[in-house]
Design a protein around this motif. Structure first.
Motif, PDB file in Angstrom:
ATOM      1  N   ARG A  95       0.880  -0.845  -0.101  1.00  0.00           N
ATOM      2  CA  ARG A  95       0.044  -0.311   0.156  1.00  0.00           C
ATOM      3  C   ARG A  95       1.092   1.282   0.224  1.00  0.00           C
ATOM      4  O   ARG A  95       1.236   2.079   0.867  1.00  0.00           O
ATOM      5  CB  ARG A  95      -1.220   0.390   1.240  1.00  0.00           C
ATOM      6  N   GLN A  96       0.966   1.553  -1.150  1.00  0.00           N
ATOM      7  CA  GLN A  96       2.300   2.430  -1.103  1.00  0.00           C
ATOM      8  C   GLN A  96       1.791   3.698  -1.218  1.00  0.00           C
ATOM      9  O   GLN A  96       1.328   4.449  -2.481  1.00  0.00           O
ATOM     10  CB  GLN A  96       2.743   2.471  -2.382  1.00  0.00           C
ATOM     11  N   VAL A  97       1.037   4.483  -0.123  1.00  0.00           N
ATOM     12  CA  VAL A  97       0.598   6.164  -0.057  1.00  0.00           C
ATOM     13  C   VAL A  97       1.327   6.244   0.858  1.00  0.00           C
ATOM     14  O   VAL A  97       2.133   6.612   1.157  1.00  0.00           O
ATOM     15  CB  VAL A  97      -1.206   5.690   0.192  1.00  0.00           C
ATOM     16  N   PHE A  98       0.771   8.019   0.172  1.00  0.00           N
ATOM     17  CA  PHE A  98       0.936   9.462   1.789  1.00  0.00           C
ATOM     18  C   PHE A  98       0.332   8.957   3.117  1.00  0.00           C
ATOM     19  O   PHE A  98      -0.662   9.741   2.760  1.00  0.00           O
ATOM     20  CB  PHE A  98       1.786  10.078   0.870  1.00  0.00           C
ATOM     21  N   ARG A  99       0.967   8.505   3.903  1.00  0.00           N
ATOM     22  CA  ARG A  99       0.020   8.271   4.967  1.00  0.00           C
ATOM     23  C   ARG A  99      -0.708   9.873   5.693  1.00  0.00           C
ATOM     24  O   ARG A  99      -1.302   9.982   6.439  1.00  0.00           O
ATOM     25  CB  ARG A  99       0.509   7.020   5.917  1.00  0.00           C
ATOM     26  N   VAL A 131     -15.505   9.166  -0.729  1.00  0.00           N
ATOM     27  CA  VAL A 131     -15.866   9.675   0.155  1.00  0.00           C
ATOM     28  C   VAL A 131     -15.084  10.015   1.260  1.00  0.00           C
ATOM     29  O   VAL A 131     -15.389  11.624   1.993  1.00  0.00           O
ATOM     30  CB  VAL A 131     -16.980   8.192   1.115  1.00  0.00           C
ATOM     31  N   HIS A 132     -13.889  10.091   1.517  1.00  0.00           N
ATOM     32  CA  HIS A 132     -13.256  10.104   2.321  1.00  0.00           C
ATOM     33  C   HIS A 132     -12.011  10.631   2.040  1.00  0.00           C
ATOM     34  O   HIS A 132     -10.976  10.995   2.834  1.00  0.00           O
ATOM     35  CB  HIS A 132     -12.318   9.231   2.755  1.00  0.00           C
ATOM     36  N   ARG A 133     -12.249  11.537   0.961  1.00  0.00           N
ATOM     37  CA  ARG A 133     -11.751  12.330   0.448  1.00  0.00           C
ATOM     38  C   ARG A 133     -10.356  13.816   1.687  1.00  0.00           C
ATOM     39  O   ARG A 133      -9.120  14.008   1.098  1.00  0.00           O
ATOM     40  CB  ARG A 133     -12.005  13.767  -1.146  1.00  0.00           C
ATOM     41  N   VAL A 137      -4.943   9.693   5.340  1.00  0.00           N
ATOM     42  CA  VAL A 137      -4.725   8.382   4.526  1.00  0.00           C
ATOM     43  C   VAL A 137      -4.374   7.075   5.529  1.00  0.00           C
ATOM     44  O   VAL A 137      -4.795   6.181   5.250  1.00  0.00           O
ATOM     45  CB  VAL A 137      -3.761   8.413   3.110  1.00  0.00           C
ATOM     46  N   GLY A 138      -3.633   7.615   6.591  1.00  0.00           N
ATOM     47  CA  GLY A 138      -3.124   6.835   7.537  1.00  0.00           C
ATOM     48  C   GLY A 138      -4.157   6.107   8.277  1.00  0.00           C
ATOM     49  O   GLY A 138      -4.375   5.086   8.652  1.00  0.00           O
ATOM     50  N   TYR A 139      -5.255   6.589   8.089  1.00  0.00           N
ATOM     51  CA  TYR A 139      -6.557   6.410   8.436  1.00  0.00           C
ATOM     52  C   TYR A 139      -8.458   5.467   8.425  1.00  0.00           C
ATOM     53  O   TYR A 139      -8.402   4.675   8.222  1.00  0.00           O
ATOM     54  CB  TYR A 139      -8.159   7.352   9.444  1.00  0.00           C
ATOM     55  N   GLN A 145      -6.809   2.107   1.126  1.00  0.00           N
ATOM     56  CA  GLN A 145      -5.339   2.113   1.125  1.00  0.00           C
ATOM     57  C   GLN A 145      -4.994   1.329  -0.237  1.00  0.00           C
ATOM     58  O   GLN A 145      -4.337   2.701  -1.259  1.00  0.00           O
ATOM     59  CB  GLN A 145      -4.009   1.596   2.052  1.00  0.00           C
ATOM     60  N   GLN A 146      -4.957   0.339  -0.908  1.00  0.00           N
ATOM     61  CA  GLN A 146      -4.814  -0.485  -1.883  1.00  0.00           C
ATOM     62  C   GLN A 146      -5.115   0.129  -2.933  1.00  0.00           C
ATOM     63  O   GLN A 146      -4.136   0.843  -4.499  1.00  0.00           O
ATOM     64  CB  GLN A 146      -4.757  -1.721  -1.669  1.00  0.00           C
TER      65      GLN A 146
END
Lengths: 259, 286
Positions: A95-99, A131-133, A137-139, A145-146
């Protein structure tokens, strides 16, 4: 035979001058296909995708032999951002995102590299993200996340999308949803996908062609429907039990031949 | 004393932010930072002595700071990528002495220091009295702080830099120019060092000891948490107030407390709250 979108020719990859991970691997990804690489932990799936995307450089690794060409152009050992500019985008495992950033900021950050933020495409395939924009992202849940990770890759308008174990650590229902999205991306956006997976069952469901990688070598390849029927694949990867006791006796020998 | 605390608080914040920007992208401490400030301050001094005027001198100092930052990333941090953080700390310590040596050689007779100009007017805000040089130092520092924090917070470039700082490997896969953005972070850190050094020069004159203030700013960095950006201002102020008021109340018993206050703060923070007050609390979903 028409020339493939990506062809990997007999490459060797070495980390930290001495550790060889891939020992002469060749594979082809045909245009407009979903190709999958299956294999156990440590087989070299991730290294192969890192080598293709150029990200290997950040891990102090390099391709010491062989070549990789994309659309007829040599791309081995090029900078990762140069390779992604040609249309090869890599979504690494885990899950390479920026948390620390919100969903919108994640999109902004990647949009910096591409000049446009085509958020609509992201939200079209992954409506949950909308919805979560504004959330950090950590939450978000692992599945979300994926989804964001794949969404971020879409901003780069990839021709070839490299996905590394998107199903890792996700509930079966979420995996199903994710794979549906990948299939739609392939069909509606015309994105070619190279998918590394341990979840062989799921991967062979959507793939056209598959390779099986063990210990840095390709041990088996073929069209997905053939692999699904292959007795070794059935037994070692799909977890289907052999029917006769005679086969059980042969199990060890067959396993040995593979490794 | 309150005035002194305020001015020093802002200056410390500027310098400390330079440490943080580097830590965020390279996970290491840039010990050459104090000498970037020193070199830039001397460059400004020499330029203004040659009669180039203050703004031109500040511009030259900024370019030098930014340039040294970029060069450090290219020449030192990048080849050491993937090595333990200690390697980079040691390497930057080497650069510290290199830059100092260069400064001594290059400045020649200017090395003993001097003033960056006369800002003689005195301003009063309530009971607090600001001298002209305080105001000039504050202005330079606030511009530097506002510029860098503003870029990080409000621009797309800043968001991209924050993303790269958090997860360079993921960012590289999505096509973000990781190396360029990393170098830019070092460049901004160098710029902050230069403007911080310049501000100190404005406030107290340029002298060979200017770099010791920058090293003290590391305490503000640790206080805020090495990877924090906006928290840095709080860190700077806590440090400067501790220094000023600690010295005021304790100088009869512990003469020179102000000189070591920063290092005591550093020690206490490292013992009690190693990630600082605003350092990343890892958001981890289990």
């Amino acid at each position: 035979m028409p020339s493939p979108l990506l062809s990997v020719n007999n490459i060797e990859v070495v980390y930290h001058p001495f550790i060889m991970v891939l020992k002469g691997i060749s594979l082809r990804v045909e245009n407009d296909s979903i190709t999958t690489i299956l294999g156990p932990n440590g087989a070299g799936k991730t290294t192969l995708l890192r080598a293709v995307s150029g990200v290997i450089k950040l891990y102090r690794g390099r391709i010491t032999r062989g070549s990789i060409s994309f659309l007829g152009e040599r791309i081995e050992n090029k900078e990762p951002d140069k390779i992604s500019r040609k249309g090869v985008v890599y979504v690494a495992e885990g899950r390479q995102v920026f948390r620390e950033l919100s969903v919108e900021e994640n999109i902004e950050a990647v949009a910096y590299a591409w000049g446009s933020s085509d958020t609509d495409t992201v939200y079209k395939y992954f409506p949950r993200l909308k919805v979560h924009r504004r959330k950090r992202v950590g939450y978000l849940s692992g599945g979300e996340q994926q989804m964001l990770a794949i969404g971020l890759a879409l901003l780069a308008k990839p021709k070839l999308l490299l996905l590394d174990e998107p199903s890792l650590g996700l509930a079966p229902r979420i995996v199903h949803e994710l794979y549906e999205a990948i299939r739609r991306l392939h069909e509606e956006e015309g994105i070619t996908v190279l998918l590394a997976e341990q979840n062989a069952k799921k991967a062979l469901e959507i793939a056209d062609y598959g390779y099986i990688l063990e210990n840095g070598k390709i041990v088996l390849e073929g069209p997905a429907e053939k692999l699904r029927e292959d007795k070794d694949v059935k037994e070692f990867y799909l977890g289907l039990k052999p029917e006769t006791s005679y086969r059980r006796a042969k199990w060890y020998r067959r396993k040995k031949r593979w490794i | 004393m309150v005035k002194e605390s305020i001015v020093m608080g802002v200056l410390y914040s500027v310098l400390a932010l330079g440490f943080n920007l580097v830590y965020r992208v390279s996970k290491s401490i840039n010990l050459a930072h104090p000498e970037i400030a020193l070199v830039a301050a001397y460059a400004a001094l020499v330029a203004s002595m040659q009669g180039l005027g203050f703004f031109l001198a500040a511009l030259i100092a900024s370019f030098i700071g930014f340039g040294i930052g970029i060069l450090l990333e290219r020449g030192v941090a990048r080849p050491l990528l993937g090595r333990p953080p200690v390697a980079l700390i040691a390497a930057t310590l080497g650069v510290f002495y290199l830059l100092r040596g260069v400064a001594i050689e290059a400045t020649g007779s200017y090395w003993s220091g001097g003033s960056l100009g006369d800002f003689g007017t005195v301003y009063r805000i309530g009971a607090v009295v600001f001298t002209g040089s305080d105001i000039a130092a504050l202005a330079v520092a606030l511009v530097a702080l506002g510029l860098v924090i503003g870029i990080h917070r409000f621009t797309r470039l800043g968001v991209a830099m924050r993303a790269v700082a958090e997860n360079p490997y993921g960012a590289a896969g999505y096509g973000l120019p990781v190396r360029r953005l990393t170098a830019l972070s070092w460049g901004f850190a160098g710029l902050l060092g230069a403007l911080g050094g310049l501000a100190f020069g404005l406030k107290a004159g340029v002298s060979p000891g200017i770099d010791s203030y920058v090293l003290k700013a590391l305490a503000a960095s640790l206080l805020a948490g090495l990877d924090s950006i906006a928290g840095i201002v709080v860190g700077g102020f806590v440090l400067s107030f501790t220094e000023q008021f600690g010295d005021y109340f304790l100088h009869n018993y512990l003469p020179g407390f102000g000189e070591v206050a920063a290092f005591i703060v550093m020690l206490v923070v490292l013992l009690l709250k190693p990630y600082g007050f605003f350092g990343t609390e890892r958001i981890e979903r289990l």
